[in-house]
Write a protein that holds these residues in place. Structure first.
Motif, PDB file in Angstrom:
ATOM      1  N   CYS A 200      16.325  42.720  39.671  1.00 14.66           N
ATOM      2  CA  CYS A 200      16.562  43.916  39.659  1.00 14.66           C
ATOM      3  C   CYS A 200      17.407  44.488  38.455  1.00 14.66           C
ATOM      4  CB  CYS A 200      16.692  44.649  40.969  1.00 14.66           C
ATOM      5  SG  CYS A 200      18.324  44.800  41.406  1.00 14.66           S
ATOM      6  N   ARG A 201      17.398  45.581  38.020  1.00 17.39           N
ATOM      7  CA  ARG A 201      18.584  46.244  37.177  1.00 17.39           C
ATOM      8  C   ARG A 201      19.272  47.300  38.257  1.00 17.39           C
ATOM      9  NH1 ARG A 201      19.283  46.986  32.179  1.00 17.39           N
ATOM     10  NH2 ARG A 201      19.579  49.492  32.367  1.00 17.39           N
ATOM     11  N   PHE A 202      20.416  47.003  38.679  1.00 13.39           N
ATOM     12  CA  PHE A 202      21.367  47.632  39.756  1.00 13.39           C
ATOM     13  C   PHE A 202      22.589  48.486  39.091  1.00 13.39           C
ATOM     14  CE2 PHE A 202      24.184  47.846  43.283  1.00 13.39           C
ATOM     15  CZ  PHE A 202      23.477  47.745  44.468  1.00 13.39           C
ATOM     16  N   LEU A 203      22.597  49.810  39.693  1.00 13.84           N
ATOM     17  CA  LEU A 203      23.898  50.564  39.128  1.00 13.84           C
ATOM     18  C   LEU A 203      24.617  50.928  40.201  1.00 13.84           C
ATOM     19  CD1 LEU A 203      24.935  52.540  37.129  1.00 13.84           C
ATOM     20  CD2 LEU A 203      23.312  54.288  38.021  1.00 13.84           C
ATOM     21  N   ASP A 204      26.089  50.663  40.139  1.00 17.34           N
ATOM     22  CA  ASP A 204      27.016  50.478  41.042  1.00 17.34           C
ATOM     23  C   ASP A 204      27.792  51.882  40.786  1.00 17.34           C
ATOM     24  OD1 ASP A 204      28.889  50.379  43.170  1.00 17.34           O
ATOM     25  OD2 ASP A 204      29.392  48.309  42.958  1.00 17.34           O
ATOM     26  N   LEU A 205      27.707  53.189  41.439  1.00 16.89           N
ATOM     27  CA  LEU A 205      28.596  54.070  41.157  1.00 16.89           C
ATOM     28  C   LEU A 205      29.700  54.429  42.042  1.00 16.89           C
ATOM     29  CD1 LEU A 205      25.515  56.757  40.811  1.00 16.89           C
ATOM     30  CD2 LEU A 205      26.635  55.426  39.057  1.00 16.89           C
ATOM     31  N   PHE A 206      30.739  54.665  41.515  1.00 13.49           N
ATOM     32  CA  PHE A 206      31.843  55.058  42.450  1.00 13.49           C
ATOM     33  C   PHE A 206      32.307  53.406  42.931  1.00 13.49           C
ATOM     34  CE2 PHE A 206      29.602  58.864  42.968  1.00 13.49           C
ATOM     35  CZ  PHE A 206      30.444  59.752  42.711  1.00 13.49           C
TER      36      PHE A 206
ATOM     37  N   LYS B 126      36.087  55.590  37.770  1.00 14.00           N
ATOM     38  CA  LYS B 126      37.002  56.013  36.749  1.00 14.00           C
ATOM     39  C   LYS B 126      38.438  55.832  37.107  1.00 14.00           C
ATOM     40  CE  LYS B 126      37.785  60.415  39.564  1.00 14.00           C
ATOM     41  NZ  LYS B 126      37.845  61.783  39.430  1.00 14.00           N
ATOM     42  N   ASN B 127      38.954  55.241  38.376  1.00 18.19           N
ATOM     43  CA  ASN B 127      40.241  54.768  38.663  1.00 18.19           C
ATOM     44  C   ASN B 127      40.482  53.381  37.825  1.00 18.19           C
ATOM     45  OD1 ASN B 127      42.204  52.883  40.178  1.00 18.19           O
ATOM     46  ND2 ASN B 127      42.234  54.942  41.459  1.00 18.19           N
ATOM     47  N   ARG B 128      41.565  53.864  36.977  1.00 17.54           N
ATOM     48  CA  ARG B 128      42.028  52.588  36.058  1.00 17.54           C
ATOM     49  C   ARG B 128      42.443  51.494  36.928  1.00 17.54           C
ATOM     50  NH1 ARG B 128      43.179  52.941  31.104  1.00 17.54           N
ATOM     51  NH2 ARG B 128      43.317  55.051  31.236  1.00 17.54           N
ATOM     52  N   LYS B 129      42.787  51.187  37.992  1.00 22.81           N
ATOM     53  CA  LYS B 129      43.353  50.266  38.572  1.00 22.81           C
ATOM     54  C   LYS B 129      42.080  49.490  39.298  1.00 22.81           C
ATOM     55  CE  LYS B 129      47.978  51.204  40.160  1.00 22.81           C
ATOM     56  NZ  LYS B 129      48.839  51.530  41.121  1.00 22.81           N
ATOM     57  N   ALA B 130      41.085  50.465  39.825  1.00 22.26           N
ATOM     58  CA  ALA B 130      39.717  50.015  40.186  1.00 22.26           C
ATOM     59  C   ALA B 130      38.856  49.389  39.011  1.00 22.26           C
ATOM     60  CB  ALA B 130      39.003  50.967  40.935  1.00 22.26           C
ATOM     61  N   TYR B 131      38.955  49.767  37.981  1.00 24.48           N
ATOM     62  CA  TYR B 131      38.105  49.237  36.762  1.00 24.48           C
ATOM     63  C   TYR B 131      38.698  47.969  36.463  1.00 24.48           C
ATOM     64  CZ  TYR B 131      37.214  48.889  31.787  1.00 24.48           C
ATOM     65  OH  TYR B 131      36.778  48.343  30.539  1.00 24.48           O
ATOM     66  N   ALA B 132      40.082  47.894  36.396  1.00 19.88           N
ATOM     67  CA  ALA B 132      40.471  46.677  36.025  1.00 19.88           C
ATOM     68  C   ALA B 132      40.288  45.422  37.211  1.00 19.88           C
ATOM     69  CB  ALA B 132      42.093  46.519  35.973  1.00 19.88           C
ATOM     70  N   CYS B 133      40.169  46.042  38.450  1.00 25.89           N
ATOM     71  CA  CYS B 133      39.804  45.355  39.619  1.00 25.89           C
ATOM     72  C   CYS B 133      38.562  44.653  39.253  1.00 25.89           C
ATOM     73  CB  CYS B 133      39.983  45.709  40.768  1.00 25.89           C
ATOM     74  SG  CYS B 133      39.779  44.861  42.368  1.00 25.89           S
ATOM     75  N   ILE B 134      37.408  45.457  39.093  1.00 21.65           N
ATOM     76  CA  ILE B 134      36.162  45.192  38.799  1.00 21.65           C
ATOM     77  C   ILE B 134      36.089  44.085  37.562  1.00 21.65           C
ATOM     78  CG2 ILE B 134      33.780  45.844  37.951  1.00 21.65           C
ATOM     79  CD1 ILE B 134      34.526  48.575  39.052  1.00 21.65           C
ATOM     80  N   GLU B 135      36.843  44.270  36.630  1.00 19.58           N
ATOM     81  CA  GLU B 135      36.812  43.193  35.422  1.00 19.58           C
ATOM     82  C   GLU B 135      37.080  41.977  35.670  1.00 19.58           C
ATOM     83  OE1 GLU B 135      35.530  43.525  32.448  1.00 19.58           O
ATOM     84  OE2 GLU B 135      35.596  45.658  31.891  1.00 19.58           O
TER      85      GLU B 135
ATOM     86  N   VAL C 212      30.572  47.618  32.568  1.00 22.85           N
ATOM     87  CA  VAL C 212      31.540  48.241  33.387  1.00 22.85           C
ATOM     88  C   VAL C 212      32.028  49.370  32.634  1.00 22.85           C
ATOM     89  CG1 VAL C 212      33.893  48.250  34.872  1.00 22.85           C
ATOM     90  CG2 VAL C 212      32.416  46.132  34.340  1.00 22.85           C
ATOM     91  N   MET C 213      31.769  50.637  33.020  1.00 27.18           N
ATOM     92  CA  MET C 213      32.103  51.920  32.423  1.00 27.18           C
ATOM     93  C   MET C 213      33.417  52.581  33.008  1.00 27.18           C
ATOM     94  SD  MET C 213      28.295  53.119  31.713  1.00 27.18           S
ATOM     95  CE  MET C 213      28.735  54.629  31.065  1.00 27.18           C
ATOM     96  N   HIS C 214      34.414  52.771  32.249  1.00 30.55           N
ATOM     97  CA  HIS C 214      35.691  53.537  32.795  1.00 30.55           C
ATOM     98  C   HIS C 214      35.407  54.959  32.660  1.00 30.55           C
ATOM     99  CE1 HIS C 214      40.047  54.598  32.694  1.00 30.55           C
ATOM    100  NE2 HIS C 214      39.873  54.252  33.906  1.00 30.55           N
ATOM    101  N   THR C 215      34.991  55.726  33.589  1.00 30.14           N
ATOM    102  CA  THR C 215      34.698  56.956  33.294  1.00 30.14           C
ATOM    103  C   THR C 215      34.238  57.590  34.589  1.00 30.14           C
ATOM    104  OG1 THR C 215      33.499  59.022  31.960  1.00 30.14           O
ATOM    105  CG2 THR C 215      32.279  56.823  32.663  1.00 30.14           C
ATOM    106  N   ASP C 216      34.290  58.998  34.628  1.00 29.99           N
ATOM    107  CA  ASP C 216      33.584  59.519  35.803  1.00 29.99           C
ATOM    108  C   ASP C 216      32.315  59.476  35.957  1.00 29.99           C
ATOM    109  OD1 ASP C 216      32.466  62.546  35.349  1.00 29.99           O
ATOM    110  OD2 ASP C 216      33.819  62.026  33.849  1.00 29.99           O
ATOM    111  N   VAL C 217      31.804  59.494  37.069  1.00 33.64           N
ATOM    112  CA  VAL C 217      30.515  59.322  37.360  1.00 33.64           C
ATOM    113  C   VAL C 217      29.371  60.146  36.466  1.00 33.64           C
ATOM    114  CG1 VAL C 217      28.338  59.041  39.083  1.00 33.64           C
ATOM    115  CG2 VAL C 217      30.499  58.000  39.550  1.00 33.64           C
ATOM    116  N   VAL C 218      29.497  61.405  36.739  1.00 34.77           N
ATOM    117  CA  VAL C 218      28.558  62.277  35.897  1.00 34.77           C
ATOM    118  C   VAL C 218      28.665  61.967  34.258  1.00 34.77           C
ATOM    119  CG1 VAL C 218      28.228  64.804  35.117  1.00 34.77           C
ATOM    120  CG2 VAL C 218      28.762  64.135  37.713  1.00 34.77           C
ATOM    121  N   THR C 219      29.906  61.674  33.729  1.00 35.06           N
ATOM    122  CA  THR C 219      29.924  61.439  32.263  1.00 35.06           C
ATOM    123  C   THR C 219      29.252  60.175  32.139  1.00 35.06           C
ATOM    124  OG1 THR C 219      32.109  62.809  31.996  1.00 35.06           O
ATOM    125  CG2 THR C 219      31.377  60.872  30.360  1.00 35.06           C
ATOM    126  N   GLY C 220      29.466  59.036  32.946  1.00 38.90           N
ATOM    127  CA  GLY C 220      28.795  57.920  32.741  1.00 38.90           C
ATOM    128  C   GLY C 220      27.431  57.847  32.935  1.00 38.90           C
TER     129      GLY C 220
END
Length: 187
Positions: A43-49, A72-81, A95-103
């Motif tokens: 499947c193609r999966f999208l994980d928001l927030f 969008k949280n910088r520390k969480a983004y780095a954690c995902i990476e 991995v997109m570092h942005t708010d959900v609506v913009t993403g």
């Protein structure tokens, strides 16, 4: 927190220190994926927030073909990476570092996602905003399954007027997973 099953099984995942994110417990994650298992392979999966990325990483570990994470949280983004690199699942992700609506706006030309998971901050009606934005997006098909982690008090009475319907709900002690698809009128 760890990966429950699949190619990255038992690998520990980093989480963001503090209370900015609420990691889904291993037990709740296992229950969620027991329900989702038929949907996951290829499947193609999208994980928001996305927080630490644990849900999308679990999907990839269990055979999802590709996962997009939006956080969008910088520390969480780095954690995902870091978690994607550690589990060796990076090549099947974005991995997109942005708010959900913009993403979501940036995903407009993407192929349809099979599963869209969101775990927004509770009781702020962000799930309603996301569902509204997704209504007419090209990456949402009639087969796309939305999974929303929400507080037990979250109101979903607006779904039908937005063109969605609950197909399943799983309640836990403090929260719930609500499974939603586009609503089809019976002829």
């Amino acid at each position: 927190m760890r990966v429950i099953a699949g190619t990255a099984r038992s690998l520990p995942l980093k989480t963001v220190p503090g209370m900015d994110t609420r990691p889904t417990t291993d037990r709740t994650k296992e229950t969620l994926f027991n329900v989702l298992q038929p949907e996951i392979p290829d499947c193609r999966f999208l994980d928001l927030f996305a927080g630490s990325g644990a849900i999308g990483i679990e999907a990839l570990s269990r055979g999802a073909a590709f996962c997009v994470f939006i956080e969008k949280n910088r520390k969480a983004y780095a954690c995902i990476e870091e978690n994607l690199a550690f589990t060796r699942l990076k090549e099947r992700s974005r991995v997109m570092h942005t708010d959900v609506v913009t993403g979501l706006g940036q995903l407009e030309q993407e192929e349809a996602f099979d599963c869209i998971f969101m775990d927004p901050p509770y009781d702020m009606e962000l799930e309603k905003e996301v569902l509204s934005v997704c209504r007419d997006k090209s990456f949402v098909s009639e087969h796309t399954l939305f999974i929303i982690e929400a507080s037990l008090s979250t109101d979903f009475s607006y779904l039908k007027e937005m063109g969605y319907a609950i197909v399943k709900q799983k309640k836990y002690k403090t929260n719930t997973h609500v499974f939603i698809k586009r609503y089809k009128e019976k002829k």
